[in-house]
Write an enzyme that holds these catalytic residues in place. Structure first.
Site, PDB file in Angstrom:
ATOM      1  N   SER A   1       3.144  -2.187  10.441  1.00 28.16           N
ATOM      2  CA  SER A   1       4.585  -2.272  10.667  1.00 28.16           C
ATOM      3  C   SER A   1       5.184  -3.623  10.283  1.00 28.16           C
ATOM      4  O   SER A   1       6.121  -4.107  10.933  1.00 28.16           O
ATOM      5  CB  SER A   1       4.922  -1.908  12.122  1.00 28.16           C
ATOM      6  OG  SER A   1       4.498  -0.573  12.398  1.00 28.16           O
TER       7      SER A   1
ATOM      8  N   GLY B   1       2.230   2.293  10.932  1.00 30.28           N
ATOM      9  CA  GLY B   1       3.190   3.384  10.808  1.00 30.28           C
ATOM     10  C   GLY B   1       3.851   3.769  12.119  1.00 30.28           C
ATOM     11  O   GLY B   1       4.500   4.802  12.218  1.00 30.28           O
TER      12      GLY B   1
ATOM     13  N   GLU C   1      -7.180   4.777   7.614  1.00 32.47           N
ATOM     14  CA  GLU C   1      -6.945   6.202   7.311  1.00 32.47           C
ATOM     15  C   GLU C   1      -8.151   6.790   6.592  1.00 32.47           C
ATOM     16  O   GLU C   1      -8.518   7.948   6.815  1.00 32.47           O
ATOM     17  CB  GLU C   1      -5.658   6.341   6.472  1.00 32.47           C
ATOM     18  CG  GLU C   1      -4.432   6.048   7.329  1.00 32.47           C
ATOM     19  CD  GLU C   1      -3.267   5.419   6.595  1.00 32.47           C
ATOM     20  OE1 GLU C   1      -3.249   5.438   5.350  1.00 32.47           O
ATOM     21  OE2 GLU C   1      -2.370   4.884   7.274  1.00 32.47           O
TER      22      GLU C   1
ATOM     23  N   GLY D   1       4.873   1.364   4.880  1.00 34.26           N
ATOM     24  CA  GLY D   1       6.226   1.903   4.788  1.00 34.26           C
ATOM     25  C   GLY D   1       7.250   0.986   4.139  1.00 34.26           C
ATOM     26  O   GLY D   1       8.005   1.406   3.242  1.00 34.26           O
TER      27      GLY D   1
ATOM     28  N   GLU E   1      -5.784  -4.761  10.283  1.00 34.05           N
ATOM     29  CA  GLU E   1      -4.743  -3.773  10.561  1.00 34.05           C
ATOM     30  C   GLU E   1      -5.071  -3.041  11.864  1.00 34.05           C
ATOM     31  O   GLU E   1      -5.858  -2.088  11.861  1.00 34.05           O
ATOM     32  CB  GLU E   1      -4.673  -2.753   9.423  1.00 34.05           C
ATOM     33  CG  GLU E   1      -4.363  -3.358   8.072  1.00 34.05           C
ATOM     34  CD  GLU E   1      -3.767  -2.329   7.111  1.00 34.05           C
ATOM     35  OE1 GLU E   1      -2.679  -2.584   6.614  1.00 34.05           O
ATOM     36  OE2 GLU E   1      -4.384  -1.271   6.897  1.00 34.05           O
TER      37      GLU E   1
ATOM     38  N   HIS F   1      -9.675   1.238   4.545  1.00 33.26           N
ATOM     39  CA  HIS F   1      -8.444   1.431   5.300  1.00 33.26           C
ATOM     40  C   HIS F   1      -8.737   2.378   6.471  1.00 33.26           C
ATOM     41  O   HIS F   1      -9.537   3.310   6.337  1.00 33.26           O
ATOM     42  CB  HIS F   1      -7.347   2.006   4.393  1.00 33.26           C
ATOM     43  CG  HIS F   1      -6.004   1.953   5.033  1.00 33.26           C
ATOM     44  ND1 HIS F   1      -5.611   2.859   5.990  1.00 33.26           N
ATOM     45  CD2 HIS F   1      -4.986   1.077   4.889  1.00 33.26           C
ATOM     46  CE1 HIS F   1      -4.393   2.538   6.406  1.00 33.26           C
ATOM     47  NE2 HIS F   1      -3.993   1.460   5.751  1.00 33.26           N
TER      48      HIS F   1
ATOM     49  N   ASN G   1       0.874  -1.177   0.000  1.00 36.44           N
ATOM     50  CA  ASN G   1       0.000   0.000   0.000  1.00 36.44           C
ATOM     51  C   ASN G   1       0.910   1.225   0.000  1.00 36.44           C
ATOM     52  O   ASN G   1       1.476   1.581   1.024  1.00 36.44           O
ATOM     53  CB  ASN G   1      -0.909  -0.016   1.235  1.00 36.44           C
ATOM     54  CG  ASN G   1      -1.813   1.203   1.289  1.00 36.44           C
ATOM     55  OD1 ASN G   1      -1.836   2.018   0.360  1.00 36.44           O
ATOM     56  ND2 ASN G   1      -2.557   1.330   2.382  1.00 36.44           N
ATOM     57  N   TRP G   2       1.029   1.831  -1.165  1.00 35.44           N
ATOM     58  CA  TRP G   2       1.922   2.986  -1.272  1.00 35.44           C
ATOM     59  C   TRP G   2       1.327   4.221  -0.603  1.00 35.44           C
ATOM     60  O   TRP G   2       2.038   5.220  -0.422  1.00 35.44           O
ATOM     61  CB  TRP G   2       2.217   3.300  -2.744  1.00 35.44           C
ATOM     62  CG  TRP G   2       3.112   2.307  -3.428  1.00 35.44           C
ATOM     63  CD1 TRP G   2       3.625   1.145  -2.902  1.00 35.44           C
ATOM     64  CD2 TRP G   2       3.599   2.380  -4.772  1.00 35.44           C
ATOM     65  NE1 TRP G   2       4.404   0.504  -3.835  1.00 35.44           N
ATOM     66  CE2 TRP G   2       4.412   1.237  -4.994  1.00 35.44           C
ATOM     67  CE3 TRP G   2       3.436   3.293  -5.819  1.00 35.44           C
ATOM     68  CZ2 TRP G   2       5.046   0.994  -6.215  1.00 35.44           C
ATOM     69  CZ3 TRP G   2       4.071   3.046  -7.035  1.00 35.44           C
ATOM     70  CH2 TRP G   2       4.869   1.913  -7.230  1.00 35.44           C
ATOM     71  N   LYS G   3       0.039   4.188  -0.302  1.00 33.65           N
ATOM     72  CA  LYS G   3      -0.659   5.362   0.278  1.00 33.65           C
ATOM     73  C   LYS G   3      -0.398   6.584  -0.605  1.00 33.65           C
ATOM     74  O   LYS G   3      -0.323   6.439  -1.825  1.00 33.65           O
ATOM     75  CB  LYS G   3      -0.221   5.572   1.732  1.00 33.65           C
ATOM     76  CG  LYS G   3      -0.397   4.289   2.565  1.00 33.65           C
ATOM     77  CD  LYS G   3      -0.244   4.489   4.042  1.00 33.65           C
ATOM     78  CE  LYS G   3      -0.426   3.162   4.777  1.00 33.65           C
ATOM     79  NZ  LYS G   3      -0.399   3.293   6.225  1.00 33.65           N
TER      80      LYS G   3
HETATM   81  P1  13P Z   1       2.763   0.376   7.817  1.00 39.82           P
HETATM   82  O1  13P Z   1       3.259  -0.895   7.201  1.00 39.82           O
HETATM   83  O2  13P Z   1       3.518   1.594   7.350  1.00 39.82           O
HETATM   84  O3  13P Z   1       2.624   0.281   9.282  1.00 39.82           O
HETATM   85  O4  13P Z   1       1.285   0.609   7.229  1.00 39.82           O
HETATM   86  C1  13P Z   1       0.388  -0.425   7.298  1.00 39.82           C
HETATM   87  C2  13P Z   1      -0.776  -0.067   6.454  1.00 39.82           C
HETATM   88  O5  13P Z   1      -1.526   0.823   6.780  1.00 39.82           O
HETATM   89  C3  13P Z   1      -0.964  -0.807   5.207  1.00 39.82           C
HETATM   90  O6  13P Z   1      -2.215  -0.549   4.657  1.00 39.82           O
END
Ligand code: 13P
Length: 253
Positions: free
Chosen positions: A215, A175, A99, A237, A169, A97, A9-11
Site C-alpha cells: 500500500s 492491496g 502471491e 496498485g 512486503e 512474491h 509491480n503491475w501483477k
Molecule cells: P500494493 O501496493 O497494491 O499494496 O501491492 C504491493 C505489492 O504486492 C507489490 O509487489
C-alpha cells in the site's frame, strides 16, 4: 552507496495498450531519477520486450520479470525460464512474491533454486519476503522473515549478495490500503540488515537495497522512504496510475 529504487509491480493487470499508455503518461509526468536512483517496471511476460523497447535509452530505468521457473529448460508447459529472460535482455526478476508463495506454493527451498538460476543467467533477483497477519499478531515476524532469508539466500556468496535487492512486503499490507507505519517498516528493515550483517558483514549488508512494499502511494512514499534502512518501494496498485508512480519516484531519497 546503495541504490534507491522505485519498483512497479503491475501483477496481472493492464492490456499491452493500457501498459504502453501508462508508460507514455509517466514519461510525460515530471519525475527525476538521480545517479543513485532506479525505476524498475515488473510487467507481465508478454509485454517485457515492448515495454523494454519503449523505455530504451531512459537512464536508470529497467524492466523486470515477475517470476521465472526454477528449472533450466524442458517439459514445463506454460513456464518461462531464466535463460529465456536473459535472451531478451532482462536484468531483474521479482522472486518470491507472497502471491506466488500463496497461490503457486513457492517454498523457501524452491526460491533458493530460482535465485540461483537467475544468478547463473546474470540477472539480479528482487527477492520478496514478509509475514502474514497471524504472525504479526503474535509478534514473531522477525524470526519468520529471518527464516525466509536464511533458507533462500544464505547459500549465496558475499559477492552475489553485494548490491542485491530485497523487498519486505508484509502480507497484511498488500492491496489492503493498510500500510505498515514508517516505524514498523524501519524496524523490520533494520532487522533484515542486521541478519545480513551477522552472516555477511556490514559492507555487504550496507550494499543491499531493501524496498518496502504494501500500500505504498504518493501520499506516504516520502515518509516511508525517508527512514534510514528503507531504500525505496515495490509498488502494486499505485504503480498503475502515472501521477501516483511519478510522485513515488520523486519520494526516493
Ligand atoms: P500494493 O501496493 O497494491 O499494496 O501491492 C504491493 C505489492 O504486492 C507489490 O509487489
Amino acid at each position: 552507496m546503495r541504490k534507491q529504487i522505485a519498483a512497479a509491480n503491475w501483477k496481472m493487470n493492464l492490456t499491452l495498450q493500457q501498459g504502453e499508455t501508462l508508460i507514455d503518461e509517466l514519461l510525460s509526468t515530471p519525475h527525476e531519477l538521480t545517479e543513485n536512483q532506479l525505476a524498475i517496471f515488473a510487467v507481465p511476460f508478454p509485454y517485457l520486450i515492448s515495454i523494454k523497447n519503449k523505455l530504451a535509452g531512459k537512464k536508470n530505468v529497467f524492466v523486470a520479470a515477475q517470476n521465472c521457473n526454477n528449472k533450466k529448460s524442458g517439459a514445463y508447459t506454460g513456464e518461462v525460464s531464466a535463460e529465456m529472460l536473459k535472451s531478451i535482455g532482462i536484468q531483474y526478476v521479482v522472486l518470491g512474491h507472497s502471491e506466488r508463495r500463496e497461490y503457486f506454493s513457492e517454498s523457501n527451498a524452491m526460491l533458493a533454486e530460482k535465485v540461483n538460476i537467475c544468478f547463473e543467467n546474470g540477472m539480479v533477483p528482487v527477492f520478496c519476503c514478509g509475514e502474514p497477519l497471524a504472525i504479526r499478531e503474535v509478534d514473531t515476524q522477525n524470526s519468520y522473515v529471518e527464516t525466509q532469508l536464511k533458507e533462500s539466500l544464505f547459500h549465496l556468496t558475499a559477492e552475489q549478495l553485494t548490491g542485491f535487492i530485497i523487498a519486505y512486503e508484509p502480507i497484511w499490507a498488500i492491496g489492503t490500503g493498510k500500510t505498515a507505519t514508517s516505524g514498523q517498516a524501519q524496524e523490520m528493515h533494520a532487522h533484515i540488515r542486521s541478519v545480513l550483517a551477522a552472516q555477511y558483514g556490514n559492507t555487504v549488508a550496507d550494499s543491499i537495497s531493501i524496498l518496502y512494499g504494501g500500500s505504498v502511494k504518493a501520499s506516504n512514499a516520502k515518509e516511508i522512504f525517508g527512514k534510514p534502512d528503507v531504500d525505496g518501494g515495490l509498488v502494486g496498485g499505485a504503480s498503475l496510475i502515472a501521477a501516483e508512480f511519478a510522485a513515488i519516484i520523486n519520494g526516493l531519497k
